[in-house]
Design a protein around this motif. Structure first.
Motif, mmCIF file in Angstrom:
data_model
loop_
_atom_site.group_PDB
_atom_site.id
_atom_site.type_symbol
_atom_site.label_atom_id
_atom_site.label_comp_id
_atom_site.label_asym_id
_atom_site.label_seq_id
_atom_site.Cartn_x
_atom_site.Cartn_y
_atom_site.Cartn_z
ATOM 1 N N ASP A 152 7.875 7.088 -1.689
ATOM 2 C CA ASP A 152 8.593 8.099 -0.918
ATOM 3 C C ASP A 152 9.021 7.483 0.405
ATOM 4 O O ASP A 152 8.204 6.851 1.091
ATOM 5 C CB ASP A 152 7.712 9.324 -0.651
ATOM 6 C CG ASP A 152 7.427 10.108 -1.912
ATOM 7 O OD1 ASP A 152 8.217 9.968 -2.863
ATOM 8 O OD2 ASP A 152 6.426 10.841 -1.948
ATOM 9 N N LYS A 228 7.021 6.548 3.519
ATOM 10 C CA LYS A 228 5.998 7.551 3.795
ATOM 11 C C LYS A 228 4.759 7.382 2.926
ATOM 12 O O LYS A 228 3.638 7.508 3.413
ATOM 13 C CB LYS A 228 6.590 8.947 3.579
ATOM 14 C CG LYS A 228 7.732 9.291 4.522
ATOM 15 C CD LYS A 228 8.065 10.779 4.428
ATOM 16 C CE LYS A 228 8.506 11.164 3.040
ATOM 17 N NZ LYS A 228 8.904 12.605 2.977
ATOM 18 N N ASP A 229 4.950 7.114 1.662
ATOM 19 C CA ASP A 229 3.806 7.090 0.757
ATOM 20 C C ASP A 229 4.106 6.183 -0.428
ATOM 21 O O ASP A 229 5.256 6.073 -0.864
ATOM 22 C CB ASP A 229 3.500 8.510 0.259
ATOM 23 C CG ASP A 229 2.209 8.573 -0.534
ATOM 24 O OD1 ASP A 229 1.385 7.642 -0.396
ATOM 25 O OD2 ASP A 229 2.007 9.547 -1.288
ATOM 26 N N ARG A 231 2.451 5.956 -4.111
ATOM 27 C CA ARG A 231 1.531 6.603 -5.050
ATOM 28 C C ARG A 231 1.322 5.716 -6.275
ATOM 29 O O ARG A 231 2.289 5.200 -6.852
ATOM 30 C CB ARG A 231 2.059 7.971 -5.466
ATOM 31 C CG ARG A 231 2.132 8.969 -4.325
ATOM 32 C CD ARG A 231 2.315 10.385 -4.858
ATOM 33 N NE ARG A 231 3.572 10.519 -5.565
ATOM 34 C CZ ARG A 231 4.718 10.903 -4.986
ATOM 35 N NH1 ARG A 231 4.742 11.137 -3.685
ATOM 36 N NH2 ARG A 231 5.823 11.029 -5.684
#
Length: 322
Positions: A152, A228-229, A231
Motif C-alpha cells: 500500500d 504505508k504497509d 502485507r
C-alpha cells in the motif's frame, strides 16, 4: 343617365414587316391619361389616406414597433445576467485555461482574480494547483526471492503547468494514479523481501524520481511517495514468527549459560575467600538465616550439629593448605 366619357381606342391592324424595308413609326394616338398630381407614381399612397412614407398602413407600423420595443425591454432585463455569466472569479489556488473557438488563448493560464469569458465563443476549465494525495490501490507483487507481498502506497503531487495538464492529458488524477501503480510494481519486483523491508527509504526515493520524470510532460510535479504497509501472506507470517521465536529461545539459552558460568566463577572466588577465615562460614550462615526469616516462612531447617560442620570444614581447609 350617366354617359361613358372614356375615349374610344382604335385598333390598328398589325403592320407586316418585309425584309430589307425599315419599319415605320406609328403616329401618336393623342390620348392622355388624366392625372391630378404630375409627381404621382404607380403604387404610391398619400398620408391623407392613412399611409406613411414607406407605404405602410398605420396598423402595420404599430404592429412592427411593438416587437422591437419588447425585445429591447427583454435585453435590458437580462443584461445583468449576461454580464454575470461573462465574469468568472478564479481563486488564489486555481488557474483558468480559456479556449476561444477551440484554441487556447495566448498569455498562458489566467488568474487569480476576475476573468472575462465571452459566451458562445469561449470555454474555460479551472485547474487546482494545491497538493493532492492519492491512495494507490493495493498492489500484489512477486519479489525476486519468489515471495508474494501486497504493498500500500500514497503519492503526493501537484499541477505545475495548468495548460499542459489540460491539453496533454484527459484526466491528470487518474493517469498519475495508474502510472504510480505501474512504477511500484516495477521498482519492488526487482528486490527481495529483506531489501524491501530494510531499504525502504532508497526505494521511495527511486519511485519519486521515476514518477516525476514520467509526469513532467503532463505538467505534474510529484513531491513525495510513501509506502504505508507491506502485507505478507498468513503462512509466511507464521513461518517468520516461528523462526523469530526459535532465534529468541536460542539467544536466551546462550545468555543463561553465560550467566551460570559467571556465577560458578564467582562462587569459586568466594570459597577461596571463606577458606582463609574459620568464622567466615559462620557469618555467611547467619546472613542466610536472616534472609530466610525475612520471607516469613513457617519452617526453618537447622543443620545439626553446627559446630561439627564448622570443625570438619576448617580441618579440610587446613589439610588442603598443607
Amino acid at each position: 343617365m350617366a354617359t361613358n366619357m372614356q375615349p374610344e381606342i382604335q385598333q390598328l391592324p398589325p403592320q407586316q414587316h418585309q425584309p430589307g424595308v425599315p419599319m415605320q413609326q406609328l403616329p401618336p394616338s393623342g390620348i392622355e391619361m388624366p392625372a391630378e398630381n404630375p409627381d404621382w407614381k404607380p403604387g404610391q399612397h398619400h398620408k391623407d389616406d392613412g399611409y406613411d412614407d414607406g407605404g405602410r398602413t398605420m396598423e402595420e407600423y404599430d404592429s412592427g414597433c411593438i416587437p422591437v420595443f419588447i425585445s429591447f425591454i427583454i435585453a435590458l432585463i437580462f443584461f445583468p445576467i449576461a454580464i454575470c455569466t461573462c465574469i468568472k472569479i478564479v481563486q488564489e489556488y486555481e488557474r483558468a485555461v480559456i479556449f476561444r473557438l477551440g484554441k487556447i488563448i495566448g498569455g498562458g493560464a489566467k488568474g487569480p482574480g476576475i476573468v472575462i469569458v465571452w459566451p458562445c465563443i469561449d470555454e474555460y476549465k479551472t485547474v487546482d494547483l494545491r497538493t493532492k494525495a492519492v491512495n494507490v490501490a493495493p498492489q500484489s507483487i512477486l519479489t525476486r526471492d519468489s515471495v508474494s507481498v501486497t504493498v500500500d502506497a500514497v503519492v503526493y503531487y501537484r499541477v505545475s503547468d495548468a495548460i499542459l495538464s489540460v491539453a496533454k492529458v484527459e484526466n491528470v488524477d487518474q493517469s498519475t494514479s495508474l502510472l504510480a501503480q505501474s512504477a511500484i510494481r516495477d521498482a519492488l519486483g526487482t528486490k527481495t523481501l529483506a531489501e524491501i523491508l530494510s531499504t525502504r527509504d532508497e526505494t521511495v526515493a527511486r519511485l519519486q524520481t521515476q514518477l516525476d520524470g514520467a509526469t513532467d510532460r503532463w505538467g505534474v510535479k510529484v513531491e513525495r511517495v510513501e509506502i504505508k504497509d507491506v502485507r505478507l501472506p498468513p503462512q509466511l507470517q507464521r513461518a517468520m514468527a516461528a523462526e523469530a521465536e526459535a532465534g529468541r529461545e536460542a539467544r536466551a539459552k546462550v545468555i543463561i549459560a553465560e550467566g551460570e558460568m559467571r556465577a560458578a566463577k564467582a562462587l569459586q572466588q568466594a570459597s577461596e575467600v571463606i577458606s582463609d577465615s574459620e568464622q567466615a562460614l559462620q557469618l555467611r550462615y547467619l546472613q542466610t538465616m536472616h534472609q530466610v526469616s525475612s520471607e516469613k516462612n513457617s519452617t526453618i531447617l537447622f543443620p545439626l550439629p553446627i559446630d561439627m560442620g564448622l570443625i570438619h570444614y576448617s580441618t579440610a581447609a587446613k589439610t588442603k593448605q598443607a
